[in-house]
Design an enzyme around this catalytic site. Sequence first.
Site, short mmCIF file in Angstrom:
data_model
loop_
_atom_site.label_atom_id
_atom_site.label_comp_id
_atom_site.label_asym_id
_atom_site.label_seq_id
_atom_site.Cartn_x
_atom_site.Cartn_y
_atom_site.Cartn_z
N ALA A 1 64.02 51.03 -16.42
CA ALA A 1 63.28 51.87 -17.35
C ALA A 1 62.22 52.62 -16.55
O ALA A 1 61.80 52.16 -15.47
CB ALA A 1 62.65 51.02 -18.44
N GLY B 1 66.22 47.58 -16.67
CA GLY B 1 66.94 48.25 -17.76
C GLY B 1 68.23 48.90 -17.28
O GLY B 1 69.18 49.04 -18.06
N GLU C 1 70.73 46.26 -17.26
CA GLU C 1 71.03 45.94 -18.66
C GLU C 1 72.00 46.96 -19.27
O GLU C 1 72.82 46.61 -20.11
CB GLU C 1 69.72 45.87 -19.46
CG GLU C 1 68.90 44.63 -19.06
CD GLU C 1 67.52 44.59 -19.68
OE1 GLU C 1 66.71 45.48 -19.35
OE2 GLU C 1 67.25 43.71 -20.50
N GLU D 1 61.67 42.89 -13.74
CA GLU D 1 60.66 43.05 -14.80
C GLU D 1 59.47 42.10 -14.64
O GLU D 1 58.32 42.50 -14.86
CB GLU D 1 61.29 42.83 -16.18
CG GLU D 1 62.10 44.01 -16.69
CD GLU D 1 63.58 43.91 -16.33
OE1 GLU D 1 63.93 43.19 -15.36
OE2 GLU D 1 64.39 44.55 -17.01
N1 DAK Z 1 60.78 54.28 -12.93
C1 DAK Z 1 60.25 55.47 -12.54
N2 DAK Z 1 60.44 56.00 -11.32
C2 DAK Z 1 61.18 55.29 -10.44
C3 DAK Z 1 61.75 54.03 -10.79
C4 DAK Z 1 61.54 53.53 -12.10
N3 DAK Z 1 62.09 52.41 -12.55
N4 DAK Z 1 62.42 53.57 -9.72
C5 DAK Z 1 62.27 54.50 -8.74
N5 DAK Z 1 61.52 55.53 -9.16
C6 DAK Z 1 61.12 56.71 -8.42
C7 DAK Z 1 60.04 56.39 -7.42
O1 DAK Z 1 58.77 56.38 -8.05
C8 DAK Z 1 60.19 57.54 -6.45
O2 DAK Z 1 59.59 58.70 -6.99
P1 DAK Z 1 58.69 59.66 -6.07
O3 DAK Z 1 57.63 58.78 -5.49
O4 DAK Z 1 59.66 60.18 -5.03
O5 DAK Z 1 58.21 60.71 -7.00
C9 DAK Z 1 61.70 57.79 -6.44
O6 DAK Z 1 62.20 57.20 -7.63
C10 DAK Z 1 62.41 57.12 -5.26
O7 DAK Z 1 62.06 55.76 -5.27
P2 DAK Z 1 61.47 55.02 -3.95
O8 DAK Z 1 60.75 55.96 -3.08
O9 DAK Z 1 60.74 53.81 -4.43
O10 DAK Z 1 62.82 54.60 -3.23
P3 DAK Z 1 63.06 53.35 -2.28
O11 DAK Z 1 64.42 53.54 -1.69
O12 DAK Z 1 61.92 53.14 -1.35
O13 DAK Z 1 63.11 52.08 -3.25
C11 DAK Z 1 63.79 50.86 -5.23
C12 DAK Z 1 64.15 51.97 -4.17
C13 DAK Z 1 64.85 50.89 -6.32
C14 DAK Z 1 63.79 49.51 -4.54
C15 DAK Z 1 62.37 51.17 -5.78
O14 DAK Z 1 62.33 52.53 -6.22
C16 DAK Z 1 61.99 50.28 -6.93
O15 DAK Z 1 61.64 49.12 -6.76
N6 DAK Z 1 62.03 50.86 -8.15
C17 DAK Z 1 61.58 50.16 -9.33
C18 DAK Z 1 62.65 49.19 -9.74
C19 DAK Z 1 62.19 48.40 -10.95
O16 DAK Z 1 61.19 47.70 -10.92
N7 DAK Z 1 62.98 48.50 -12.02
C20 DAK Z 1 62.70 47.83 -13.24
C21 DAK Z 1 61.83 48.70 -14.09
S1 DAK Z 1 61.28 47.80 -15.50
C22 DAK Z 1 61.71 47.26 -22.84
C23 DAK Z 1 62.99 47.00 -22.52
C24 DAK Z 1 63.41 47.08 -21.22
C25 DAK Z 1 62.54 47.46 -20.24
C26 DAK Z 1 61.28 47.74 -20.59
C27 DAK Z 1 60.84 47.66 -21.87
N8 DAK Z 1 61.28 47.13 -24.16
C28 DAK Z 1 62.08 46.30 -25.04
C29 DAK Z 1 60.05 47.68 -24.57
C30 DAK Z 1 63.00 47.55 -18.90
C31 DAK Z 1 62.14 47.52 -17.91
C32 DAK Z 1 62.52 47.91 -16.57
O17 DAK Z 1 63.62 48.30 -16.29
#
Ligand code: DAK
Length: 260
Positions: free
Chosen positions: A66, A111, A114, A134
């Site tokens: 997400a 997400g 998921e 998460e």
């Molecule tokens: N959201 C927004 N932007 C993201 C992102 C994300 N999840 N993942 C990556 N990006 C963006 C980065 O900010 C970066 O943007 P710029 O800085 O270039 O503007 C660009 O994508 C490239 O990412 P990186 O520079 O970080 O690339 P790397 O190769 O260094 O790293 C990575 C890749 C996938 C390891 C890293 O980007 C990372 O850790 N990303 C976050 C992964 C993450 O934590 N995903 C889970 C998100 S939480 C809900 C239900 C479900 C959810 C929430 C609420 N409700 C019921 C309310 C779900 C939650 C989630 O999914």
Amino acid sequence: MEFKNLIVEKKDGIATLKFNRPKALNALNSETLIELKAAGDMLNADKEIRVVIVTGEGDKAFVAGADILEMKDLTALEGMAFSARGHQALAALENMEKPVIAAVNGFALGGGFEVALACDIIYASDKAKVGFPETTLGIHPGFGGTQRAAKLVGLARAKELIFTGKTIGAQEAYEMGLLNKIVPQDQLMVEVTALAEKIKANGPFSVRLAKECINKSLSLDNKEGLTLEAKDFGLCFATKDQKEGMTAFVEKRKATFTGE
Ligand code: DAK
């Protein structure tokens, strides 16, 4: 229908739905979730489409979760609205009356994973990385991950993945039972399309009812599940496809199904 964050292509009865925010690693913002629900509903209603493939644009990510930038400052009420959009979008895939195959071409995190788990079958590239980060963000999976992962791999393995928030490679995920198959990155769409073609050749109504029975097996007790199976099995005999399938067998030829 025009989409900003998705690319939807249709060819020979197979639709490909591609997340298209590669600069944000295809992260799911509200707009994408709304579009995903609309695209899912559209493909469900499209009688020409028999199988749907879900994948991500670029070679780095399926969906990296997400959109953290959008979620960061949400209020509780906005969080509920975000959640509802996510549930509706994933339900559109899970309950689609035709098979949905996830082609996981890179990161499938949170997400994003998921979304893949809401699909019927997951093929992943050998470069794919999956997980539930998460808890590293102070939330827990909210688009069905706690439920679907536990049912696939058992409670202890699901808990280890979710409590640690660790990212694992395709091989480990496959060995745990989270993926159907690992494919070399450059062969992913070839293999997934071949799988879609194989499914497409079978009776669409019987595949649809089989999906319903299998999905409901998770919430029904065995007696209720077998009752549903008997009802759906009987329904197949109301179709031209059942007559065609069995006649073709008797006549020693390949069946041609029309979905009627
Ligand atoms: N959201 C927004 N932007 C993201 C992102 C994300 N999840 N993942 C990556 N990006 C963006 C980065 O900010 C970066 O943007 P710029 O800085 O270039 O503007 C660009 O994508 C490239 O990412 P990186 O520079 O970080 O690339 P790397 O190769 O260094 O790293 C990575 C890749 C996938 C390891 C890293 O980007 C990372 O850790 N990303 C976050 C992964 C993450 O934590 N995903 C889970 C998100 S939480 C809900 C239900 C479900 C959810 C929430 C609420 N409700 C019921 C309310 C779900 C939650 C989630 O999914």
